[in-house]
Design a protein around this motif. Structure first.
Motif, PDB file in Angstrom:
ATOM      1  N   ILE A 621       2.896  32.606  82.088  1.00 44.29           N
ATOM      2  CA  ILE A 621       1.727  32.155  81.688  1.00 44.29           C
ATOM      3  C   ILE A 621       2.429  30.923  80.587  1.00 44.29           C
ATOM      4  CG2 ILE A 621       0.704  34.622  82.144  1.00 44.29           C
ATOM      5  CD1 ILE A 621       2.035  34.970  78.471  1.00 44.29           C
ATOM      6  N   ALA A 622       3.552  30.309  81.081  1.00 45.66           N
ATOM      7  CA  ALA A 622       3.942  29.490  79.745  1.00 45.66           C
ATOM      8  C   ALA A 622       3.246  28.609  79.818  1.00 45.66           C
ATOM      9  CB  ALA A 622       5.414  29.186  80.230  1.00 45.66           C
ATOM     10  N   ASP A 623       2.924  27.071  79.365  1.00 43.97           N
ATOM     11  CA  ASP A 623       2.421  25.914  79.021  1.00 43.97           C
ATOM     12  C   ASP A 623       3.120  25.212  79.765  1.00 43.97           C
ATOM     13  OD1 ASP A 623       3.302  25.096  77.175  1.00 43.97           O
ATOM     14  OD2 ASP A 623       1.997  25.004  75.660  1.00 43.97           O
ATOM     15  N   PRO A 624       3.027  23.832  80.613  1.00 44.01           N
ATOM     16  CA  PRO A 624       3.952  22.605  81.001  1.00 44.01           C
ATOM     17  C   PRO A 624       5.112  22.385  80.109  1.00 44.01           C
ATOM     18  CG  PRO A 624       1.637  22.453  82.088  1.00 44.01           C
ATOM     19  CD  PRO A 624       1.633  23.449  80.854  1.00 44.01           C
ATOM     20  N   ASN A 625       4.844  22.018  78.967  1.00 48.60           N
ATOM     21  CA  ASN A 625       6.051  21.724  77.661  1.00 48.60           C
ATOM     22  C   ASN A 625       6.739  23.095  77.820  1.00 48.60           C
ATOM     23  OD1 ASN A 625       5.433  19.384  77.624  1.00 48.60           O
ATOM     24  ND2 ASN A 625       3.662  20.009  75.733  1.00 48.60           N
ATOM     25  N   GLU A 626       6.074  24.292  77.831  1.00 45.53           N
ATOM     26  CA  GLU A 626       7.288  25.904  77.547  1.00 45.53           C
ATOM     27  C   GLU A 626       7.920  25.810  78.590  1.00 45.53           C
ATOM     28  OE1 GLU A 626       5.036  28.757  74.665  1.00 45.53           O
ATOM     29  OE2 GLU A 626       3.811  28.546  76.576  1.00 45.53           O
ATOM     30  N   ARG A 627       7.308  25.617  79.390  1.00 49.85           N
ATOM     31  CA  ARG A 627       8.217  25.652  80.690  1.00 49.85           C
ATOM     32  C   ARG A 627       9.369  24.565  80.597  1.00 49.85           C
ATOM     33  NH1 ARG A 627       4.189  27.183  86.177  1.00 49.85           N
ATOM     34  NH2 ARG A 627       3.666  28.847  85.896  1.00 49.85           N
ATOM     35  N   ALA A 655       3.698  25.624  69.178  1.00 50.31           N
ATOM     36  CA  ALA A 655       3.979  27.029  70.074  1.00 50.31           C
ATOM     37  C   ALA A 655       2.871  27.176  70.897  1.00 50.31           C
ATOM     38  CB  ALA A 655       4.481  28.168  68.996  1.00 50.31           C
ATOM     39  N   GLY A 656       3.295  27.566  71.655  1.00 49.32           N
ATOM     40  CA  GLY A 656       2.684  27.304  73.556  1.00 49.32           C
ATOM     41  C   GLY A 656       1.847  28.536  73.406  1.00 49.32           C
ATOM     42  N   THR A 657       1.775  29.133  74.445  1.00 48.01           N
ATOM     43  CA  THR A 657       0.812  30.100  74.857  1.00 48.01           C
ATOM     44  C   THR A 657       1.248  31.044  74.853  1.00 48.01           C
ATOM     45  OG1 THR A 657      -0.903  29.018  76.556  1.00 48.01           O
ATOM     46  CG2 THR A 657      -0.494  31.506  76.861  1.00 48.01           C
ATOM     47  N   LEU A 658       2.712  30.658  75.953  1.00 47.68           N
ATOM     48  CA  LEU A 658       3.820  32.035  76.123  1.00 47.68           C
ATOM     49  C   LEU A 658       4.543  32.333  74.344  1.00 47.68           C
ATOM     50  CD1 LEU A 658       5.939  33.595  77.904  1.00 47.68           C
ATOM     51  CD2 LEU A 658       6.774  31.527  78.025  1.00 47.68           C
ATOM     52  N   ALA A 659       4.424  31.799  74.077  1.00 44.42           N
ATOM     53  CA  ALA A 659       4.826  31.744  72.617  1.00 44.42           C
ATOM     54  C   ALA A 659       3.796  32.861  71.518  1.00 44.42           C
ATOM     55  CB  ALA A 659       5.359  30.403  72.061  1.00 44.42           C
ATOM     56  N   VAL A 732      17.140  21.230  74.150  1.00 44.99           N
ATOM     57  CA  VAL A 732      17.334  19.662  74.738  1.00 44.99           C
ATOM     58  C   VAL A 732      15.586  19.510  74.937  1.00 44.99           C
ATOM     59  CG1 VAL A 732      19.023  19.376  74.134  1.00 44.99           C
ATOM     60  CG2 VAL A 732      18.215  19.932  75.738  1.00 44.99           C
ATOM     61  N   TRP A 733      15.089  18.616  75.060  1.00 50.04           N
ATOM     62  CA  TRP A 733      14.066  17.882  75.293  1.00 50.04           C
ATOM     63  C   TRP A 733      14.240  16.364  75.216  1.00 50.04           C
ATOM     64  CZ3 TRP A 733       9.465  19.412  76.109  1.00 50.04           C
ATOM     65  CH2 TRP A 733       8.716  19.089  76.802  1.00 50.04           C
ATOM     66  N   ILE A 734      15.072  16.510  76.511  1.00 51.92           N
ATOM     67  CA  ILE A 734      15.734  15.791  77.623  1.00 51.92           C
ATOM     68  C   ILE A 734      14.843  14.743  78.584  1.00 51.92           C
ATOM     69  CG2 ILE A 734      16.954  14.522  78.969  1.00 51.92           C
ATOM     70  CD1 ILE A 734      19.063  16.037  77.387  1.00 51.92           C
ATOM     71  N   VAL A 735      14.051  16.016  79.349  1.00 52.75           N
ATOM     72  CA  VAL A 735      13.519  16.401  80.527  1.00 52.75           C
ATOM     73  C   VAL A 735      11.433  15.634  79.821  1.00 52.75           C
ATOM     74  CG1 VAL A 735      12.006  17.074  82.289  1.00 52.75           C
ATOM     75  CG2 VAL A 735      14.688  17.091  82.533  1.00 52.75           C
ATOM     76  N   ASP A 794       6.442  18.816  92.139  1.00 54.90           N
ATOM     77  CA  ASP A 794       5.977  18.399  91.346  1.00 54.90           C
ATOM     78  C   ASP A 794       6.367  17.207  90.130  1.00 54.90           C
ATOM     79  OD1 ASP A 794       3.179  18.152  92.920  1.00 54.90           O
ATOM     80  OD2 ASP A 794       2.113  19.131  91.259  1.00 54.90           O
ATOM     81  N   LEU A 795       6.938  18.672  89.247  1.00 57.79           N
ATOM     82  CA  LEU A 795       8.076  17.879  88.048  1.00 57.79           C
ATOM     83  C   LEU A 795       9.294  17.209  89.002  1.00 57.79           C
ATOM     84  CD1 LEU A 795       8.847  17.692  85.746  1.00 57.79           C
ATOM     85  CD2 LEU A 795       9.717  20.033  85.716  1.00 57.79           C
ATOM     86  N   ALA A 796       9.550  18.447  89.930  1.00 57.96           N
ATOM     87  CA  ALA A 796      11.087  17.575  90.352  1.00 57.96           C
ATOM     88  C   ALA A 796      10.982  16.081  91.471  1.00 57.96           C
ATOM     89  CB  ALA A 796      11.192  18.568  91.696  1.00 57.96           C
TER      90      ALA A 796
END
Length: 834
Positions: A621-627, A655-659, A732-735, A794-796
Motif C-alpha cells: 500500500i506504499a506510494d512510490p516514494n515510500e517504496r 509522510a505517505g500512505t503506508l506511514a 538515504v535518498w540516492i535513487v 520499470d524502476l530497474a
C-alpha cells in the motif's frame, strides 16, 4: 609439454590418457618460468604426493599463485575439472586473466579457463573455473545439478578469510561439504594456530591436509620509520633518480577515501616522474574521456604521476589507474586498504602516512592482519631485490623532531651570547602536540611487523537464508545440529551456537515459516506454574509474543552501532530473556517441516531474508516514494556518504500512505514510537499525529528527528522478531534523488557535489537493480504478482539506463551476464550473513 590430442580412455571417461602424479609433478616443474623458492617447492611436492591436499601458510609475496597453478595444470592435463575460489569479486577478474595466460603458455586454450560470480559468467562450462566462494558452496549444496565426480581439486585463495566474521562461514561449510576425492589446496597468509586448524579439519571433516609453512619472502622487506619528512617532500625524495635509484612505483595506503584525495592533492607541484613518462601520460589522458564527475580532478592528479584508487572512484577510472600503474607510468597510487586484498598492483614500495584508522575521535591502530597484508604488497619478484615499507610520523611529530634537532645542535653549556639567545628563542617556539589529536609511534610500527599471526576460528552465525534452504531440502534438524557441533569453536561457544540454532528455529516457527515437531515449550518465569509450560499452537501468520526486550533498547534503536546498544544486547541476562520466551537449552526438535512461506526466504540474498519478506509485505500500500526510500534504506551505504544523501525533511516530502494509514497508528498504539518521532510538533495530540502529514520537528532540547519510513518498518520488525539481531537500515535518498534529476547521474553528483563518492553511488544504484530483481520473487500478500513486478521492472529499467550512460562496461558486466541457476545462498553484503 602439454598434450591436448590424447585419445579417449574408458577408464576415466575424460578423453585423456591416464597419467600418474609423479609424471604430472615432473612436467609441471619443467614448465616453471624460474627456479621455485623453497616454500614453493615444498608445497608443490606436498600437493602432488598428498591424497587430500595441503594448507600453505606463508606471508604475502611468497608466490603462492605458482603453487595454486599446479592444481590448474593437473585439471587441464588430465581432462578433469577444478575450482579456483577467491573471497572477493575484485580478485576473480585478475585470477581469470592470470590463469588464462598460464594455460596458453602450457599449450592449452584460454577458453578452458572460465569465471562465474553472482553477476558475471565467462566460459561457464570450462573445466577450470574461477569463482567467488559463495558460488562453490551453492554448487555443493545443489549436487543434483552440479556433478563433482570429475572435479580433481579446489583451490581456496586468501584462505585466512575463514576468519571473516561475515563470510568466513562460507569457507567453513564448503570444506565440510567437499567430496572426499577432491583435493584441497588452501593458500593463506601466516596462521597462528595452523597445527590446531589441520587437527580440527581432520576431526570434524575427516580431511587430512599436509601443513607447509614459510616465513621468508622471495623479495625480503626493509622497514623504515620516517620521522623527519612530511609526505610531499618524502614522495619527491624517493621518486628521484634513475630506475635503480628511485623507490617507486609505490602504493600509498590511506584509511579513508577522503584522505586519499587529500594526500594526492598534497603532492601537487612535486616532481615525481620524468619527461618521458610525462609525455606518455599526456598522450594517454588526452585520448581518454574524463570530462564528467571526478574525471577532470583525477586527470589533473594523474598528469602528475599520481593515481587515486578506492570505492568512491568510478570503476572505469579505477581501471585506468590500474593500467597506468602497471605500465609504470605512475609513481604513486594513493589507495585504501581494500586494494591490499584485491587487485595486485606490483610496487617497489609501500607507504603508510598514518598507522591509525577510524573516526576522528575514535582512531585506533590498524589491526595486525590488515597491516601485514599491506606490508606484503611491497617488492616485485621480477624487478626488485627487496621491498620497502615506510611509515611516516605525524606531521606534528615531524615538526617537533626538526625543532629538537635544531635545539640540540646548540650546546647546553655554550657561552656564545648569540647562540644562547638563539637557544632561548627556540625554546619559546617549541612545537607541541595538539589536544584531541591522535598520534602513532615507531614502537607501534615495530609492533605491527612482529605481531603473531591471528588464529583461525569459526565466525558468524548460521545464515538465515542457508538455514531456510537446508530445511526446504530436508526437514530433519539433526544434520544441521551436527554441522553446528563441528564448528571450530570452544565447547562453551558450541553450546551457545546450539542455543542460537534453537532460537532461529523457534523464530521461523513463530512466524509461520516451518512446523516444528515437537513444538517449543514456554520457558517458566519465577512465578510461572509448571503446567503452563505447554506451547500454544499459533496460526501461520500470527506474530510471536512480544518479549519486552525491544523496550530495553528503544533509546538506542536510532543507532544500532552505539556502545550503549551493544552493551544492552551483549550484557542482557540470557536467563531473563529466555524466561520471557521459549526454552532453548534442552529443546531438541526432530523435524522442521517447511510451510509454503519458507520458499520466500530463499530468494533474498542482499539483506536478512526475514526482514526482506517483512518489508515486502508492508510495501503493497506504499506510494512510490515510500517504496524507493524503504528499499534503498536496506542497502548499506558508508556513513560518510549517508550524511550527504539523507532523506528529505517531512516538509519537503510529507509522510505517505503506508506511514499515515498503517505504520504510524501501529507504532503509537504499541508504544514503539513517540508522537515527536512521528513528526508531531509541540502541542500536537496523538490523533492529529495519526491523521495528517507532519512537518519536521526541531526542538531545542532535546532534538527529536522524525523516523524515516525504513526506520518505522524496522521498529515494527524488531518488535515482532525480538530474536533477530544485526538488522539495520541507513535512511538515504540516492535513487529517489537521482530520479528527481531525470536519471542524469552526472548532473546529480555534480549538483550535490558528490563527485568524489560517485563510485559508491553507482554501486548503490547497481545493487538496487539487483535487489529489485530479488524482491520480484516475494510479492506482497496484498497485491498481485503482475502489479508488483511491473513497478519493480520499470524502476530497474530506468536505473539501468542511467548507470549504463556513466559506466557501460561495469553496468553490462554486472547486469547482463545472468546469475547462477540457483542464486548464491550467502551474499557478499554485510547483513545477509545473519
Amino acid at each position: 609439454m602439454a598434450m591436448n590430442d590424447s585419445t579417449p580412455n574408458e577408464a576415466n571417461g575424460t578423453g585423456v590418457e591416464p597419467i600418474d602424479r609423479d609424471t604430472l609433478a615432473t612436467e609441471y616443474f619443467s614448465l616453471l618460468p624460474y627456479e621455485p623458492y623453497p616454500v614453493q617447492e615444498e608445497a608443490l611436492l606436498a600437493y602432488f604426493t598428498n591424497d587430500q591436499g595441503v594448507l600453505v601458510c606463508a606471508p604475502t609475496g611468497t608466490g603462492k599463485t605458482l603453487i595454486a597453478e599446479a592444481a590448474v595444470y593437473e585439471a587441464l592435463r588430465t581432462g578433469r575439472q577444478m575450482y579456483y575460489t577467491t573471497p572477493l569479486i575484485a580478485l576473480t577478474d585478475q585470477k581469470l586473466d592470470e590463469l588464462r595466460e598460464s594455460a596458453v603458455r602450457w599449450g592449452f586454450s584460454a577458453d578452458q579457463v572460465g569465471l562465474v560470480t553472482g553477476n558475471r559468467r565467462v566460459n561457464a562450462d570450462a573445466p577450470v573455473l574461477v569463482v567467488v566462494a559463495e558460488i562453490l558452496l551453492n554448487r555443493l549444496l545443489n549436487h543434483e545439478t552440479f556433478d563433482f565426480s570429475k572435479v580433481t581439486s579446489v583451490v581456496m585463495d586468501e584462505f585466512h578469510s575463514f576468519n571473516d566474521p561475515e563470510r568466513g562461514i562460507v569457507w567453513e561449510l564448503t570444506l565440510g561439504l567437499l567430496p572426499k576425492h577432491v583435493r584441497t589446496l588452501l593458500l593463506s597468509a601466516t596462521v597462528g594456530n595452523a597445527v590446531d586448524f589441520t587437527s580440527w579439519l581432520y576431526r570434524s571433516h575427516q580431511r587430512r591436509l599436509q601443513l607447509v609453512r614459510g616465513d621468508q619472502r622471495k623479495v625480503p622487506l626493509q622497514y623504515e620509520w620516517v620521522s623527519d619528512e612530511i609526505i610531499n617532500d618524502f614522495a619527491e625524495k624517493i621518486a628521484a633518480g634513475d630506475e635503480t635509484q628511485r623507490r617507486t612505483p609505490a602504493l600509498m595506503f590511506c584509511f579513508s577515501r577522503s584522505q586519499c584525495w587529500t594526500t594526492a592533492e598534497m603532492l601537487k607541484g612535486k616532481k615525481l616522474i620524468d619527461k618521458e613518462r610525462q609525455a606518455q601520460l599526456s598522450d594517454y589522458l588526452d585520448a581518454a574521456d574524463m570530462s564528467t564527475g571526478a574525471g577532470p580532478k583525477l586527470k589533473q592528479i594523474l598528469m602528475r604521476g599520481v593515481g587515486v584508487h578506492h570505492a568512491g572512484v568510478l570503476p572505469k577510472y579505477r581501471r585506468m589507474v590500474e593500467e597506468l600503474f602497471q605500465r609504470k607510468l605512475l609513481a604513486f597510487c594513493v589507495c585504501t586498504e581494500t586494494l591490499a586484498a584485491g587487485i595486485n598492483l606490483p610496487a617497489r614500495s609501500v607507504i603508510l602516512p598514518s598507522l591509525l584508522k577510524g573516526p576522528r575521535d575514535k582512531k585506533k591502530l590498524v589491526d595486525t592482519a590488515s597491516a601485514q597484508q599491506i606490508f606484503g604488497r611491497a617488492g616485485r619478484p621480477q624487478y626488485d631485490d627487496r621491498g620497502f615499507v615506510y611509515a611516516l610520523a605525524h606531521e606534528d611529530d615531524v615538526k617537533i623532531h626538526r625543532w629538537r634537532e635544531k635545539y640540540d645542535s646548540i650546546p647546553e653549556d655554550t657561552k656564545d651570547p648569540g647562540l644562547m639567545k638563539a637557544k632561548k628563542q627556540l625554546k619559546k617556539k617549541m612545537p607541541k602536540r595538539r589536544a584531541g589529536e591522535s598520534y602513532w609511534t615507531d614502537q607501534q610500527f615495530t609492533q605491527l611487523q612482529e605481531a603473531d599471526a591471528a588464529d583461525l576460528s569459526s565466525r558468524g552465525q548460521l545464515p538465515w537464508r542457508l538455514l531456510a534452504y537446508l530445511l526446504g531440502r530436508d526437514a530433519a534438524v539433526q544434520p544441521i545440529r551436527d554441522l553446528v557441533g563441528r564448528r571450530l569453536l570452544t565447547p562453551k561457544k558450541i553450546e551457545e551456537a546450539q542455543r542460537d540454532l534453537n532460537r532461529m528455529l523457534i523464530t521461523l516457527w513463530s512466524a509461520g515459516f516451518i512446523e516444528l515437531d515437537p513444538k517449543p515449550v514456554l520457558a517458566r518465569g519465577p512465578s510461572q506454574p509448571a503446567n503452563s509450560n505447554a506451547a500454544q499452537p499459533k496460526k501461520p501468520y500470527d506474530p510471536p509474543a512480544t518479549t519486552g526486550l525491544f523496550g530495553e533498547i528503544l533509546d538506542q534503536m536510532r543507532d544500532p552501532n552505539s556502545d550503549d546498544a551493544k552493551s544492552t544486547e551483549e550484557n542482557a541476562d540470557p536467563a531473563l530473556i529466555e524466561s520471557r520466551g521459549y526454552e532453548v537449552d534442552d529443546y531438541r526438535p526432530v523435524t522442521a517441516a517447511p510451510t509454503e512461506r519458507l520458499d520466500r526466504l530463499v530468494h533474498l540474498r542482499s539483506i536478512n531474508p526475514l526482514f526482506g519478506v517483512y518489508l515486502a509485505d508492508q510495501l503493497a500500500i506504499a506510494d512510490p516514494n515510500e517504496r524507493i526510500a524503504a528499499l534503498e534504506s536496506v542497502l548499506e551505504v558508508p556513513g560518510t556518504v549517508a550524511r550527504h544523501t539523507r532523506m528529505p525533511s517531512l516538509d519537503d516530502m510529507p509522510a505517505g500512505t503506508l506511514a499515515t494509514t498503517r505504520l504510524d497508528p501501529q507504532l503509537l498504539t504499541m508504544g514503539l514510537a513517540t508522537p515527536e518521532e512521528l513528526g508531531a510538533k509541540s502541542g500536537d495530540d496523538d490523533e492529529d499525529v495519526v491523521n495528517r502529514g507532519f512537518g519536521r520537528v526541531m526542538f531545542d532540547e532535546p532534538r527529536v528527528w522524525p523516523l524515516t519510513i525504513g526506520e518505522k518498518i524496522l521498529r515494527l520488525f524488531q518488535n515482532e522478531y525480538p530474536r533477530v539481531h544485526n538488522v539495520k537500515v541507513v535512511p538515504v535518498w540516492i535513487v529517489g534523488d537521482l530520479l528527481n534529476y531525470g536519471g542524469d547521474f552526472n548532473k546529480y553528483v555534480t549538483t550535490k557535489k558528490l563527485q568524489k563518492e560517485e563510485g559508491i553511488l553507482l554501486r548503490h544504484c547497481l545493487r538496487m537493480i539487483l535487489f529489485l530483481d530479488e524482491m520480484a520473487n516475494v510479492p506482497p500478500l496484498e497485491t498481485t504478482v503482475e502489479t508488483w513486478e511491473d513497478w519493480l521492472d520499470d524502476l530497474a529499467d530506468t536505473l539501468s539506463e542511467s548507470c549504463r550512460k556513466v559506466d557501460p562496461q561495469t553496468t553490462d558486466e554486472i547486469l547482463s551476464k545472468g546469475l547462477e541457476p540457483v542464486d548464491e545462498l550467502i551474499a557478499a553484503g554485510r547483513r545477509c550473513s545473519r
